[in-house]
Motif scaffolding. Structure first.
Motif, PDB file in Angstrom:
ATOM      1  N   ASP A 277     -33.755  50.043  25.844  1.00  0.00           N
ATOM      2  CA  ASP A 277     -33.706  51.191  24.967  1.00  0.00           C
ATOM      3  C   ASP A 277     -33.268  50.549  23.569  1.00  0.00           C
ATOM      4  OD1 ASP A 277     -34.342  53.580  24.088  1.00  0.00           O
ATOM      5  OD2 ASP A 277     -32.745  54.610  24.860  1.00  0.00           O
ATOM      6  N   VAL A 278     -34.209  49.690  22.777  1.00  0.00           N
ATOM      7  CA  VAL A 278     -33.497  49.057  21.625  1.00  0.00           C
ATOM      8  C   VAL A 278     -34.821  49.028  20.639  1.00  0.00           C
ATOM      9  CG1 VAL A 278     -33.618  46.789  22.606  1.00  0.00           C
ATOM     10  CG2 VAL A 278     -32.239  47.197  20.529  1.00  0.00           C
ATOM     11  N   ALA A 279     -34.690  49.177  19.562  1.00  0.00           N
ATOM     12  CA  ALA A 279     -35.693  49.263  18.523  1.00  0.00           C
ATOM     13  C   ALA A 279     -35.145  48.983  17.116  1.00  0.00           C
ATOM     14  CB  ALA A 279     -36.677  50.372  18.371  1.00  0.00           C
ATOM     15  N   MET A 280     -36.105  48.718  16.161  1.00  0.00           N
ATOM     16  CA  MET A 280     -35.507  48.538  14.595  1.00  0.00           C
ATOM     17  C   MET A 280     -36.228  49.435  13.738  1.00  0.00           C
ATOM     18  SD  MET A 280     -33.865  45.088  13.340  1.00  0.00           S
ATOM     19  CE  MET A 280     -32.383  44.557  14.036  1.00  0.00           C
ATOM     20  N   VAL A 281     -35.936  50.043  12.627  1.00  0.00           N
ATOM     21  CA  VAL A 281     -36.643  50.601  11.696  1.00  0.00           C
ATOM     22  C   VAL A 281     -35.913  49.765  10.328  1.00  0.00           C
ATOM     23  CG1 VAL A 281     -37.273  52.592  10.129  1.00  0.00           C
ATOM     24  CG2 VAL A 281     -36.810  52.760  12.613  1.00  0.00           C
ATOM     25  N   LEU A 282     -37.129  49.194   9.515  1.00  0.00           N
ATOM     26  CA  LEU A 282     -36.783  48.543   8.558  1.00  0.00           C
ATOM     27  C   LEU A 282     -36.906  49.229   7.366  1.00  0.00           C
ATOM     28  CD1 LEU A 282     -38.487  44.978   9.586  1.00  0.00           C
ATOM     29  CD2 LEU A 282     -36.370  46.178  10.240  1.00  0.00           C
ATOM     30  N   VAL A 283     -36.133  49.477   6.411  1.00  0.00           N
ATOM     31  CA  VAL A 283     -36.200  50.240   5.222  1.00  0.00           C
ATOM     32  C   VAL A 283     -36.347  49.250   4.072  1.00  0.00           C
ATOM     33  CG1 VAL A 283     -34.981  51.970   3.873  1.00  0.00           C
ATOM     34  CG2 VAL A 283     -34.480  51.595   6.216  1.00  0.00           C
ATOM     35  N   ALA A 284     -37.728  49.074   3.537  1.00  0.00           N
ATOM     36  CA  ALA A 284     -38.123  48.136   2.287  1.00  0.00           C
ATOM     37  C   ALA A 284     -37.737  48.853   1.215  1.00  0.00           C
ATOM     38  CB  ALA A 284     -39.344  47.662   2.686  1.00  0.00           C
ATOM     39  N   LEU A 285     -36.746  48.303   0.573  1.00  0.00           N
ATOM     40  CA  LEU A 285     -36.459  49.112  -0.684  1.00  0.00           C
ATOM     41  C   LEU A 285     -36.973  48.277  -1.945  1.00  0.00           C
ATOM     42  CD1 LEU A 285     -32.525  49.635   0.176  1.00  0.00           C
ATOM     43  CD2 LEU A 285     -34.324  51.345  -0.027  1.00  0.00           C
TER      44      LEU A 285
ATOM     45  N   LEU B  32     -30.936  49.275  13.199  1.00  0.00           N
ATOM     46  CA  LEU B  32     -30.751  49.473  14.925  1.00  0.00           C
ATOM     47  C   LEU B  32     -30.719  50.489  15.486  1.00  0.00           C
ATOM     48  CD1 LEU B  32     -30.785  46.693  17.198  1.00  0.00           C
ATOM     49  CD2 LEU B  32     -28.466  47.400  17.314  1.00  0.00           C
ATOM     50  N   CYS B  33     -31.619  50.829  16.478  1.00  0.00           N
ATOM     51  CA  CYS B  33     -31.758  52.261  17.224  1.00  0.00           C
ATOM     52  C   CYS B  33     -32.359  52.177  18.393  1.00  0.00           C
ATOM     53  CB  CYS B  33     -32.347  53.374  16.184  1.00  0.00           C
ATOM     54  SG  CYS B  33     -34.182  53.069  16.097  1.00  0.00           S
ATOM     55  N   ARG B  34     -32.042  53.259  19.125  1.00  0.00           N
ATOM     56  CA  ARG B  34     -32.689  53.418  20.520  1.00  0.00           C
ATOM     57  C   ARG B  34     -34.246  53.526  20.227  1.00  0.00           C
ATOM     58  NH1 ARG B  34     -28.991  54.227  24.244  1.00  0.00           N
ATOM     59  NH2 ARG B  34     -27.023  55.139  23.663  1.00  0.00           N
ATOM     60  N   ARG B  35     -35.011  52.842  21.319  1.00  0.00           N
ATOM     61  CA  ARG B  35     -36.360  52.926  21.253  1.00  0.00           C
ATOM     62  C   ARG B  35     -36.618  54.387  21.267  1.00  0.00           C
ATOM     63  NH1 ARG B  35     -40.142  48.465  23.962  1.00  0.00           N
ATOM     64  NH2 ARG B  35     -42.084  49.508  23.249  1.00  0.00           N
ATOM     65  N   SER B  36     -35.842  54.989  22.389  1.00  0.00           N
ATOM     66  CA  SER B  36     -36.240  56.407  22.745  1.00  0.00           C
ATOM     67  C   SER B  36     -36.107  57.391  21.581  1.00  0.00           C
ATOM     68  CB  SER B  36     -35.494  56.806  23.782  1.00  0.00           C
ATOM     69  OG  SER B  36     -34.012  56.505  23.644  1.00  0.00           O
ATOM     70  N   GLU B  37     -35.385  57.128  20.325  1.00  0.00           N
ATOM     71  CA  GLU B  37     -34.796  57.615  19.071  1.00  0.00           C
ATOM     72  C   GLU B  37     -35.451  57.254  17.907  1.00  0.00           C
ATOM     73  OE1 GLU B  37     -30.471  59.194  20.876  1.00  0.00           O
ATOM     74  OE2 GLU B  37     -30.572  57.631  19.144  1.00  0.00           O
TER      75      GLU B  37
END
Ligand code: PMV
Length: 343
Positions: A182-190, A299-304
């Protein structure tokens, strides 16, 4: 007939940072680093022998690159020429690369770029020089390393360490865990602009002048132990907390350089603040890290992940977000795949 091979390699984001070389020619790091290879950001590279050419040629997204960028590629190709026992007698190489990563924006395109190059070159040289000893993935990672340190880790999927090692042969990539949990990422490209201070210059300046740098290896190793334990336990909160701690110490080494500098902007800080808010008030397992640029990787949970994405989008409507889960090791692409993608 001229051989021709293509490969795809994925980018990686460091949870425990590489920041400094103890040997600049061999690209030996001053500490062990650890990263997550990402699914959605990658580079596709095709290499071919050109028996008639006098120089190697590099095309990035169809554009011929200047001598300085081509020289970096030639440096890596020369290592393959040597390894396969053909030295300067080997023909020149044409390299065509397509980045599915915003180049040089702190989204680590050099990691996927040099990993794809090394993977494609191994296949090309093995095809042309079949009598040379085969090259393992571990050995391959030492070739990717000589293009860009972070590329070492893109030779495997999931969570990967780049070992400090005792020398060139064992400063290699080591797969730690496939990260299929249960691990994932969201990249915030500023910012997708090319960074003003290259990571090569930034790490050297920091290592040479920062008052905090002598502490870096030791504190980093402690964070590394914590991340390793978190991965073993599949405890994202433990992994995330140690990742954040390492990120802030990494940026602190630059604040303490002479003259000081930072890759962070007020917008990076605004995202950090929001991540802290989401953790405290929404109960989400979200953690931030930033590299040699202002962009924030969450970094976040894949489920979230979807919820984290939506909340970030709502708060920062003008930024681009990239979702990713754990990505695979590099692979070669067929001629047909290449043709369909790039014509
Ligand atoms: O190998 P380079 O030059 O892309 O350096 C990468 C340095 C950081 O991205 C800041 C940290 C890391 O370990 O990837």
């Amino acid at each position: 007939m001229a051989g021709r091979v293509a490969a795809r390699a994925h980018t990686n984001i460091a949870l425990i940072k590489y920041w400094g070389k103890r040997d600049e020619a061999l690209y030996l790091p001053t500490s062990t680093s650890l990263s997550l290879t990402l699914s959605s950001l990658y580079t596709d590279t095709r290499v071919s022998f050109d028996d008639d050419a006098f120089e190697d040629v590099l095309l990035l997204d169809g554009q011929i690159q200047d001598a300085a960028s081509t020289a970096k590629v030639t440096r890596v190709v020369n290592l393959f020429r040597e390894r396969y026992g053909v030295g300067s007698a080997a023909p020149r190489v044409r390299v065509e690369s397509h980045n599915h990563v915003p180049t040089a924006a702190g989204l680590a395109s050099s990691s996927s770029g040099f990993a794809a190059l090394a993977t494609a070159l191994r296949a090309l040289f093995e095809e042309r020089y079949p009598d040379a000893p085969r090259m393992s993935d571990t050995e391959l990672s030492t070739f990717a390393r000589r293009g860009s340190g972070s590329a070492t880790r893109s030779i495997f999927g999931g969570f990967v360490e780049w070992a400090y090692g005792t020398g060139s042969e064992d400063s290699v990539a080591v797969p730690v865990d496939d990260a299929q949990w249960d691990v994932a990422m969201v990249l915030v490209a500023l910012s997708t602009q090319k960074k003003k201070i290259s990571s090569t210059y930034g790490m050297k300046h920091t290592a040479d002048t920062s008052a905090f740098y002598p502490l870096w290896r030791e504190v980093s190793e402690r964070d590394l132990d914590d991340v390793r334990a978190g991965i073993r336990e599949r405890d994202i909160d433990r992994v995330g907390a140690a990742m954040e701690a390492n990120c802030m110490k990494f940026h602190a080494t630059m604040f303490a350089a002479n003259p000081p500098f930072t890759y962070l902007t007020s917008r990076s800080l605004a995202v950090i603040e929001y991540i802290q808010e989401l953790r405290a008030h929404e109960g989400l397992s979200v953690y931030y890290t930033m590299d040699a640029g202002p962009n924030v990787k969450v970094l976040c949970r894949r489920s979230e992940q979807q919820r984290v994405h939506e909340l970030l989008e709502e708060r920062f409507p003008d930024v681009t977000l990239f979702d990713a889960v754990a990505g695979p090791a590099p692979r070669t692409l067929t001629e047909k795949e290449w043709e369909e993608l790039y014509g």
